[in-house]
Design a protein around this motif. Structure first.
Motif, PDB file in Angstrom:
ATOM      1  N   PHE A 172     -16.687 -20.169  -1.165  1.00  0.00           N
ATOM      2  CA  PHE A 172     -15.587 -19.361  -1.664  1.00  0.00           C
ATOM      3  C   PHE A 172     -15.771 -19.028  -3.147  1.00  0.00           C
ATOM      4  CE2 PHE A 172     -12.899 -20.619   2.028  1.00  0.00           C
ATOM      5  CZ  PHE A 172     -12.488 -19.344   2.375  1.00  0.00           C
ATOM      6  N   TYR A 173     -16.219 -20.015  -3.919  1.00  0.00           N
ATOM      7  CA  TYR A 173     -16.370 -19.784  -5.361  1.00  0.00           C
ATOM      8  C   TYR A 173     -17.403 -18.686  -5.635  1.00  0.00           C
ATOM      9  CZ  TYR A 173     -17.386 -20.462 -10.284  1.00  0.00           C
ATOM     10  OH  TYR A 173     -17.584 -20.248 -11.619  1.00  0.00           O
ATOM     11  N   PHE A 174     -18.596 -18.856  -5.079  1.00  0.00           N
ATOM     12  CA  PHE A 174     -19.652 -17.885  -5.361  1.00  0.00           C
ATOM     13  C   PHE A 174     -19.406 -16.560  -4.631  1.00  0.00           C
ATOM     14  CE2 PHE A 174     -21.930 -21.887  -6.313  1.00  0.00           C
ATOM     15  CZ  PHE A 174     -22.287 -21.603  -7.621  1.00  0.00           C
ATOM     16  N   GLY A 175     -18.765 -16.620  -3.460  1.00  0.00           N
ATOM     17  CA  GLY A 175     -18.443 -15.393  -2.749  1.00  0.00           C
ATOM     18  C   GLY A 175     -17.453 -14.545  -3.520  1.00  0.00           C
ATOM     19  N   LEU A 176     -16.388 -15.180  -4.010  1.00  0.00           N
ATOM     20  CA  LEU A 176     -15.386 -14.445  -4.780  1.00  0.00           C
ATOM     21  C   LEU A 176     -15.937 -14.001  -6.133  1.00  0.00           C
ATOM     22  CD1 LEU A 176     -12.192 -16.545  -3.974  1.00  0.00           C
ATOM     23  CD2 LEU A 176     -12.731 -14.236  -3.189  1.00  0.00           C
ATOM     24  N   SER A 177     -16.817 -14.808  -6.719  1.00  0.00           N
ATOM     25  CA  SER A 177     -17.453 -14.406  -7.983  1.00  0.00           C
ATOM     26  C   SER A 177     -18.291 -13.154  -7.785  1.00  0.00           C
ATOM     27  CB  SER A 177     -18.325 -15.542  -8.522  1.00  0.00           C
ATOM     28  OG  SER A 177     -17.553 -16.678  -8.836  1.00  0.00           O
ATOM     29  N   THR A 178     -18.991 -13.075  -6.657  1.00  0.00           N
ATOM     30  CA  THR A 178     -19.805 -11.904  -6.360  1.00  0.00           C
ATOM     31  C   THR A 178     -18.934 -10.678  -6.141  1.00  0.00           C
ATOM     32  OG1 THR A 178     -21.503 -13.290  -5.325  1.00  0.00           O
ATOM     33  CG2 THR A 178     -21.535 -10.940  -4.811  1.00  0.00           C
ATOM     34  N   LEU A 179     -17.840 -10.845  -5.384  1.00  0.00           N
ATOM     35  CA  LEU A 179     -16.924  -9.728  -5.157  1.00  0.00           C
ATOM     36  C   LEU A 179     -16.288  -9.262  -6.459  1.00  0.00           C
ATOM     37  CD1 LEU A 179     -15.102 -10.794  -1.859  1.00  0.00           C
ATOM     38  CD2 LEU A 179     -16.707  -8.901  -2.162  1.00  0.00           C
ATOM     39  N   MET A 184     -14.598  -5.676  -9.569  1.00  0.00           N
ATOM     40  CA  MET A 184     -13.720  -5.789 -10.737  1.00  0.00           C
ATOM     41  C   MET A 184     -14.496  -5.915 -12.038  1.00  0.00           C
ATOM     42  SD  MET A 184     -10.748  -8.325  -9.208  1.00  0.00           S
ATOM     43  CE  MET A 184      -9.701  -8.024 -10.634  1.00  0.00           C
ATOM     44  N   GLY A 185     -15.731  -5.444 -12.024  1.00  0.00           N
ATOM     45  CA  GLY A 185     -16.536  -5.498 -13.240  1.00  0.00           C
ATOM     46  C   GLY A 185     -15.956  -4.596 -14.325  1.00  0.00           C
ATOM     47  N   LYS A 186     -16.056  -5.009 -15.576  1.00  0.00           N
ATOM     48  CA  LYS A 186     -15.518  -4.260 -16.706  1.00  0.00           C
ATOM     49  C   LYS A 186     -16.671  -3.655 -17.509  1.00  0.00           C
ATOM     50  CE  LYS A 186     -11.502  -7.336 -17.068  1.00  0.00           C
ATOM     51  NZ  LYS A 186     -10.756  -8.282 -17.939  1.00  0.00           N
ATOM     52  N   ASN A 187     -16.631  -2.336 -17.659  1.00  0.00           N
ATOM     53  CA  ASN A 187     -17.650  -1.662 -18.448  1.00  0.00           C
ATOM     54  C   ASN A 187     -17.107  -1.309 -19.828  1.00  0.00           C
ATOM     55  OD1 ASN A 187     -16.103   0.777 -18.117  1.00  0.00           O
ATOM     56  ND2 ASN A 187     -17.013   0.973 -16.074  1.00  0.00           N
TER      57      ASN A 187
END
Length: 295
Positions: A172-179, A184-187
């Protein structure tokens, strides 16, 4: 000094003090003297609200939720008044009181921190006074189903949990981090920008996650346009939905708003851009638009 008698007096005082005080907070929620926002609060941008106003508005948004908290407080109060029900009463009391304490400090609710801390400490004193009973019940008492009461195949594979738990935990941790990084990446555009042209029909421009944007009016409340954007090293393209399709999205009750039809989009703005410190300059075929980052 008779410590046992002193303990009894202090224990009784804490029970009655907590049971009495919490009733006041409970009836305040039911009668509407708590979690009530002033009319001026509704006209303020959410970013300008204090922790107190934000918390009061949030909890006051649903009246029945406040009543539910009040009923929990009244129930724990009645349980604390009687010795036989003190244990369940203090557990119920702490279940919401610790949350209240954390909210008071996390959102800087001045005037409430001292009382919340005092009441939490008193409740913990009542709980700890009988800690052997709680340790026995929660830790040393045998679990509900013994090995002899469970099917043999369950007993044979029970060690699988030592593999399952790490998989779930890290999955869950790495899966949600990937999503998060994907969706939700900030440019460099992310944030709120203010239009320096005071004569323009819009004042605020919000670049948001998933390469989406919203153009709002004077107080950053009235929506003018929204859509998606794409960019390269020096060019920027903003696309918005047609009015007909936007009305469909506004009334959407399915998953259209999550997966919108990109074929029903028009180019709203296209041009070259430059970001200098807190300024964003977009050069179109007709003019230059200059924004200043405000957050």
């Amino acid at each position: 000094m008779d410590w046992k008698k002193t303990h009894y007096y202090l224990h009784t005082f804490c029970r009655y003090f907590l049971a009495t005080m919490i009733l006041g907070y409970a009836f305040a929620k039911i009668l509407g003297t708590q979690f009530t926002s002033q009319p001026s609060t509704y006209d303020q941008p959410i970013g300008s609200l204090s922790g107190f106003n934000l918390t009061w508005y949030y909890y006051g948004y649903s009246f029945w939720y406040g009543v539910f908290i009040a009923i929990s407080q009244i129930t724990s109060s009645l349980l604390l008044f009687f010795r036989k029900t003190t244990r369940i009463g203090v557990v119920l009391f702490l279940s919401y009181m610790i949350n209240i304490l954390l909210v008071d400090f996390a959102y800087d609710i001045e005037g409430a921190k001292g009382m919340a801390a005092t009441m939490t400490i008193m409740a913990l004193f009542i709980l700890i006074s009988e800690y052997p009973l709680f340790i026995k019940y929660f830790l040393t008492e045998p679990p509900l189903f013994q090995d002899s009461e469970r099917p043999d195949w369950i007993n044979n594979i029970r060690k699988v949990k030592w593999v399952y738990i790490p998989i779930v935990f890290f999955g869950f941790y790495f899966g949600l981090s990937t999503l998060k990084s994907m969706l939700m990446g900030k440019n460099q555009f992310y944030g709120t920008w203010q239009n320096k042209d005071t004569t323009a029909n819009f004042k605020y421009f919000n670049f948001e996650v998933a390469n989406t944007f919203k153009i709002n009016g004077t107080h950053n409340i009235d929506k003018i346009a929204n859509g998606t954007y794409s960019f390269t090293n020096d060019s920027l393209v903003l696309k918005t939905f047609t009015e007909e399709y936007q009305s469909v999205l506004d009334k959407d009750k399915s998953n259209a708003i999550i997966n919108p039809d990109t074929t029903k989009m028009l180019i709203l703005l296209k041009g070259k851009y430059v970001i200098r410190d807190n300024d964003l300059i977009i050069q179109t075929d007709t003019n230059n638009i200059i924004f200043k980052r405000i957050r």
